[in-house]
Design a protein around this motif. Sequence first.
Motif, PDB file in Angstrom:
ATOM      1  N   GLU A  41       0.839  -1.202   0.000  1.00 29.66           N
ATOM      2  CA  GLU A  41       0.000   0.000   0.000  1.00 29.66           C
ATOM      3  C   GLU A  41       0.873   1.252   0.000  1.00 29.66           C
ATOM      4  OE1 GLU A  41      -3.491   1.755   2.792  1.00 29.66           O
ATOM      5  OE2 GLU A  41      -3.214  -0.428   2.857  1.00 29.66           O
ATOM      6  N   ARG A  42       1.941   1.214   0.801  1.00 26.85           N
ATOM      7  CA  ARG A  42       2.847   2.376   0.860  1.00 26.85           C
ATOM      8  C   ARG A  42       3.490   2.620  -0.503  1.00 26.85           C
ATOM      9  NH1 ARG A  42       4.356  -0.097   5.613  1.00 26.85           N
ATOM     10  NH2 ARG A  42       6.462  -0.646   4.948  1.00 26.85           N
ATOM     11  N   ARG A  43       3.845   1.572  -1.173  1.00 22.18           N
ATOM     12  CA  ARG A  43       4.481   1.683  -2.503  1.00 22.18           C
ATOM     13  C   ARG A  43       3.529   2.307  -3.514  1.00 22.18           C
ATOM     14  NH1 ARG A  43       4.572  -1.785  -7.099  1.00 22.18           N
ATOM     15  NH2 ARG A  43       6.521  -1.622  -8.296  1.00 22.18           N
ATOM     16  N   ALA A  44       2.263   1.829  -3.475  1.00 23.55           N
ATOM     17  CA  ALA A  44       1.270   2.343  -4.416  1.00 23.55           C
ATOM     18  C   ALA A  44       1.094   3.850  -4.227  1.00 23.55           C
ATOM     19  CB  ALA A  44      -0.039   1.599  -4.221  1.00 23.55           C
ATOM     20  N   LYS A  45       1.055   4.277  -2.998  1.00 22.07           N
ATOM     21  CA  LYS A  45       0.870   5.719  -2.717  1.00 22.07           C
ATOM     22  C   LYS A  45       2.029   6.525  -3.268  1.00 22.07           C
ATOM     23  CE  LYS A  45      -1.987   5.701   1.433  1.00 22.07           C
ATOM     24  NZ  LYS A  45      -1.859   5.500   2.879  1.00 22.07           N
ATOM     25  N   MET A  46       3.236   6.020  -3.036  1.00 25.42           N
ATOM     26  CA  MET A  46       4.440   6.700  -3.493  1.00 25.42           C
ATOM     27  C   MET A  46       4.433   6.862  -5.012  1.00 25.42           C
ATOM     28  SD  MET A  46       7.687   5.476  -1.347  1.00 25.42           S
ATOM     29  CE  MET A  46       8.565   4.761  -2.708  1.00 25.42           C
ATOM     30  N   GLN A  47       4.026   5.806  -5.710  1.00 22.39           N
ATOM     31  CA  GLN A  47       4.033   5.835  -7.178  1.00 22.39           C
ATOM     32  C   GLN A  47       2.988   6.796  -7.706  1.00 22.39           C
ATOM     33  OE1 GLN A  47       3.939   1.717  -8.457  1.00 22.39           O
ATOM     34  NE2 GLN A  47       6.167   1.774  -8.622  1.00 22.39           N
ATOM     35  N   LYS A  48       1.861   6.829  -7.036  1.00 18.86           N
ATOM     36  CA  LYS A  48       0.789   7.736  -7.461  1.00 18.86           C
ATOM     37  C   LYS A  48       1.274   9.177  -7.346  1.00 18.86           C
ATOM     38  CE  LYS A  48      -4.159   8.294  -6.975  1.00 18.86           C
ATOM     39  NZ  LYS A  48      -5.302   8.155  -6.050  1.00 18.86           N
ATOM     40  N   ALA A  49       1.968   9.445  -6.215  1.00 20.69           N
ATOM     41  CA  ALA A  49       2.481  10.804  -5.995  1.00 20.69           C
ATOM     42  C   ALA A  49       3.459  11.191  -7.105  1.00 20.69           C
ATOM     43  CB  ALA A  49       3.169  10.880  -4.630  1.00 20.69           C
ATOM     44  N   LYS A  50       4.233  10.208  -7.612  1.00 22.40           N
ATOM     45  CA  LYS A  50       5.218  10.490  -8.685  1.00 22.40           C
ATOM     46  C   LYS A  50       4.569  10.473 -10.072  1.00 22.40           C
ATOM     47  CE  LYS A  50       9.336   8.396  -6.609  1.00 22.40           C
ATOM     48  NZ  LYS A  50      10.080   7.130  -6.641  1.00 22.40           N
ATOM     49  N   GLY A  51       3.292  10.098 -10.127  1.00 27.10           N
ATOM     50  CA  GLY A  51       2.598  10.031 -11.419  1.00 27.10           C
ATOM     51  C   GLY A  51       2.953   8.809 -12.254  1.00 27.10           C
ATOM     52  N   VAL A  52       3.445   7.738 -11.644  1.00 24.09           N
ATOM     53  CA  VAL A  52       3.778   6.518 -12.401  1.00 24.09           C
ATOM     54  C   VAL A  52       2.494   5.733 -12.680  1.00 24.09           C
ATOM     55  CG1 VAL A  52       5.091   4.357 -12.383  1.00 24.09           C
ATOM     56  CG2 VAL A  52       6.021   6.407 -11.267  1.00 24.09           C
ATOM     57  N   ARG A  53       2.247   5.421 -13.972  1.00 21.50           N
ATOM     58  CA  ARG A  53       1.040   4.659 -14.329  1.00 21.50           C
ATOM     59  C   ARG A  53       1.394   3.229 -14.658  1.00 21.50           C
ATOM     60  NH1 ARG A  53      -2.066   7.978 -18.122  1.00 21.50           N
ATOM     61  NH2 ARG A  53      -2.954   6.017 -18.823  1.00 21.50           N
ATOM     62  N   LYS A  54       0.528   2.332 -14.261  1.00 24.75           N
ATOM     63  CA  LYS A  54       0.732   0.909 -14.529  1.00 24.75           C
ATOM     64  C   LYS A  54       0.471   0.630 -16.004  1.00 24.75           C
ATOM     65  CE  LYS A  54      -0.398  -3.268 -11.962  1.00 24.75           C
ATOM     66  NZ  LYS A  54      -1.372  -3.860 -11.028  1.00 24.75           N
ATOM     67  N   ARG A  55       1.384  -0.082 -16.663  1.00 22.37           N
ATOM     68  CA  ARG A  55       1.189  -0.419 -18.085  1.00 22.37           C
ATOM     69  C   ARG A  55       0.541  -1.777 -18.194  1.00 22.37           C
ATOM     70  NH1 ARG A  55       6.214   0.012 -21.767  1.00 22.37           N
ATOM     71  NH2 ARG A  55       4.668  -0.945 -23.133  1.00 22.37           N
ATOM     72  N   THR A  56      -0.566  -1.839 -18.923  1.00 14.60           N
ATOM     73  CA  THR A  56      -1.172  -3.156 -19.161  1.00 14.60           C
ATOM     74  C   THR A  56      -0.981  -3.525 -20.623  1.00 14.60           C
ATOM     75  OG1 THR A  56      -3.237  -1.957 -19.304  1.00 14.60           O
ATOM     76  CG2 THR A  56      -2.918  -3.303 -17.317  1.00 14.60           C
ATOM     77  N   PRO A  57      -0.424  -4.701 -20.885  1.00 20.94           N
ATOM     78  CA  PRO A  57      -0.222  -5.088 -22.282  1.00 20.94           C
ATOM     79  C   PRO A  57      -1.556  -5.363 -22.969  1.00 20.94           C
ATOM     80  CG  PRO A  57       0.418  -6.875 -20.795  1.00 20.94           C
ATOM     81  CD  PRO A  57       0.002  -5.732 -19.936  1.00 20.94           C
ATOM     82  N   SER A  58      -1.644  -5.041 -24.239  1.00 16.69           N
ATOM     83  CA  SER A  58      -2.840  -5.358 -25.016  1.00 16.69           C
ATOM     84  C   SER A  58      -2.401  -6.038 -26.304  1.00 16.69           C
ATOM     85  CB  SER A  58      -3.595  -4.071 -25.355  1.00 16.69           C
ATOM     86  OG  SER A  58      -2.816  -3.343 -26.285  1.00 16.69           O
ATOM     87  N   ALA A  59      -3.358  -6.608 -26.990  1.00 16.08           N
ATOM     88  CA  ALA A  59      -3.034  -7.273 -28.261  1.00 16.08           C
ATOM     89  C   ALA A  59      -2.370  -6.287 -29.209  1.00 16.08           C
ATOM     90  CB  ALA A  59      -4.301  -7.843 -28.884  1.00 16.08           C
ATOM     91  N   ALA A  60      -2.837  -5.043 -29.185  1.00 14.36           N
ATOM     92  CA  ALA A  60      -2.302  -4.038 -30.101  1.00 14.36           C
ATOM     93  C   ALA A  60      -0.838  -3.745 -29.804  1.00 14.36           C
ATOM     94  CB  ALA A  60      -3.123  -2.761 -30.004  1.00 14.36           C
ATOM     95  N   THR A  61      -0.482  -3.551 -28.525  1.00 13.98           N
ATOM     96  CA  THR A  61       0.915  -3.233 -28.213  1.00 13.98           C
ATOM     97  C   THR A  61       1.801  -4.435 -28.478  1.00 13.98           C
ATOM     98  OG1 THR A  61       0.565  -3.795 -25.903  1.00 13.98           O
ATOM     99  CG2 THR A  61       0.402  -1.471 -26.476  1.00 13.98           C
ATOM    100  N   GLU A  62       1.320  -5.633 -28.180  1.00 11.02           N
ATOM    101  CA  GLU A  62       2.116  -6.844 -28.412  1.00 11.02           C
ATOM    102  C   GLU A  62       2.452  -6.977 -29.889  1.00 11.02           C
ATOM    103  OE1 GLU A  62       2.960  -9.817 -26.240  1.00 11.02           O
ATOM    104  OE2 GLU A  62       2.973  -8.079 -24.911  1.00 11.02           O
ATOM    105  N   ARG A  63       1.463  -6.660 -30.732  1.00 13.98           N
ATOM    106  CA  ARG A  63       1.656  -6.871 -32.158  1.00 13.98           C
ATOM    107  C   ARG A  63       2.655  -5.882 -32.741  1.00 13.98           C
ATOM    108  NH1 ARG A  63      -3.523  -6.278 -33.944  1.00 13.98           N
ATOM    109  NH2 ARG A  63      -4.475  -7.813 -32.586  1.00 13.98           N
ATOM    110  N   THR A  64       2.686  -4.674 -32.242  1.00 12.71           N
ATOM    111  CA  THR A  64       3.555  -3.669 -32.851  1.00 12.71           C
ATOM    112  C   THR A  64       4.939  -3.616 -32.204  1.00 12.71           C
ATOM    113  OG1 THR A  64       2.586  -2.052 -31.388  1.00 12.71           O
ATOM    114  CG2 THR A  64       1.688  -2.161 -33.614  1.00 12.71           C
ATOM    115  N   SER A  65       5.071  -4.156 -31.015  1.00 11.24           N
ATOM    116  CA  SER A  65       6.379  -4.027 -30.363  1.00 11.24           C
ATOM    117  C   SER A  65       7.359  -5.077 -30.879  1.00 11.24           C
ATOM    118  CB  SER A  65       6.216  -4.169 -28.847  1.00 11.24           C
ATOM    119  OG  SER A  65       5.749  -5.466 -28.540  1.00 11.24           O
TER     120      SER A  65
END
Length: 482
Positions: free
Chosen positions: A458-482
């Motif tokens: 929980e402490r980690r999540a708060k810290m990341q939110k404060a820094k504006g770090v967003r969680k990346r979720t892979p999708s079929a579209a990103t997998e195909r182009t990367s």
Amino acid sequence: MKKVIGSAIAILAAGKGTRLKSKRAKVLHEIGGKPLLQHVIDAALTNTPPERIFVVVGHQAEEVERAVRHTGVHFIRQTEQLGTGHAVQCLQEAVGAHKDLLVLSGDAPLIRPETMERLREFHHAQQAAMTILTARPANAFGYGRVLRVSAGSPEVAAIVEQKSLTGEQHRINEINSGIYMFRTEALYRHIDALRPNNAQGEYYLTDMAELLRNAGERVVALETEDATEVLGANTIAEMMHLDAEMRMAAARHLMAMGVTIYRPETCVIDGDVSVGADTIIEPFVQLLGKTQVGEDCRIRSYSVIQNSTLGNGVLVRNSCVLEQASVCDGALIGPYAHLRPESHIGRGAHVGNFVETKKTRLGDGSKANHLAYLGDSNIGPGCNIGAGVITCNYDGTHKHLTQIGEGVFVGSNSTLVAPVALEDGCYVAAASCVTENVPQGALALGRARQVIKPGWAERRAKMQKAKGVRKRTPSAATERTS
Ligand code: UD1
Ligand code: CA
């Protein structure tokens, strides 16, 4: 069969094998797990001692001699390969004193000892100076053809090589196998009359037929019952055809002994392999070298077993590789196990997925079921080797031994740093690094103690939110182009 006294065997093996287009001498190419020449020597040795077998070598002579020296046969050098007739001329000093000479071709590896004996007997019964072993294969192209004096007569007028065939002669389907019996005295009295006046400018041994007949000697032919036996191997494709024939013959022999082989045409079985009755061999299995498999075993698809011994009731699951291993009754191997040289697997022991063993004895009923490396180790009976266990047998210079007693439990992902001993009935906790001996019945713990930090996520999540770090979720579209 009785030993033959008074006659010698010559095996012609000096040629380059130009039609193979290979750097290696033709007679060293392997089929059925052995060099061509080794097959011919083995057949010759069945009824004749090695002192009476003479192999003519020339092209890559050293390599050829090295490959078959262990058989004890004599070698005669033909330094220039001027043809099969010249090869036999080179033998005069060595074999001239023998009464008869059986000439075999180093590139006709399927010849059977029984056929050599038949040829010998026929030659003697016919009182011939030369007896030619012939055959009628489906395709005679490339072979020398045998011209009988008249249809049905045993007597031969001449042998005509493919390149010299004229008109009607193309229709003759009786071929010269390149295997002959000679009365040595007659052979060497006339051999110097051979002339290289042919398409290849060579001294053809085949010309001896006409030469001897013209000199008033009797020249006859004996046709084989099975044309495959005398097939030659002049190209890689021809060799692979013989290889398939040979492996199929081994499979048929095993099936006749009560072995079930599914889709035998997909299996590769060497001639010296033995398998007990009621063993089942699945498609795409290879049994190589001197492998021995007991009764009531099952070898599943894609396993390759070389020079190994399996007891009775052994199950080898799919895709295992066994080399110089011995496996006792009722053991269970694989899938995907690799038993390297000097692996001894005890009765009813289990070696499971992605387990590699080398110079290792796994005791009766012991189990190493998943993802382990067991090298230079001696493991007693009734042990349990957990997933991911590794014997660290190599210090960069030397190999060291791991000794494991009876009924030992080695927890998953442990590393056993050899030399080290785990005594009877001891336990090793999972993920231990074992560097010291473990006494009988003890528990060895060799890992860092776990630390717990409550609420850390929980402490980690708060810290990341404060820094504006967003969680990346892979999708079929990103997998195909990367
Ligand atoms: C030979 C026969 C042919 C027969 C065929 C059967 C001759 C001229 N032709 O043809 O009638 O149908 O075998 O397979 O004999 N060798 C030597 N020294 C040499 C040349 C050859 O030792 O100078 C050896 C080769 O290594 C080989 C054997 O003799 O093992 C036969 O020679 P190869 O060139 O293969 O003869 P073929 O053309 O097949
Ligand atoms: Ca040949």
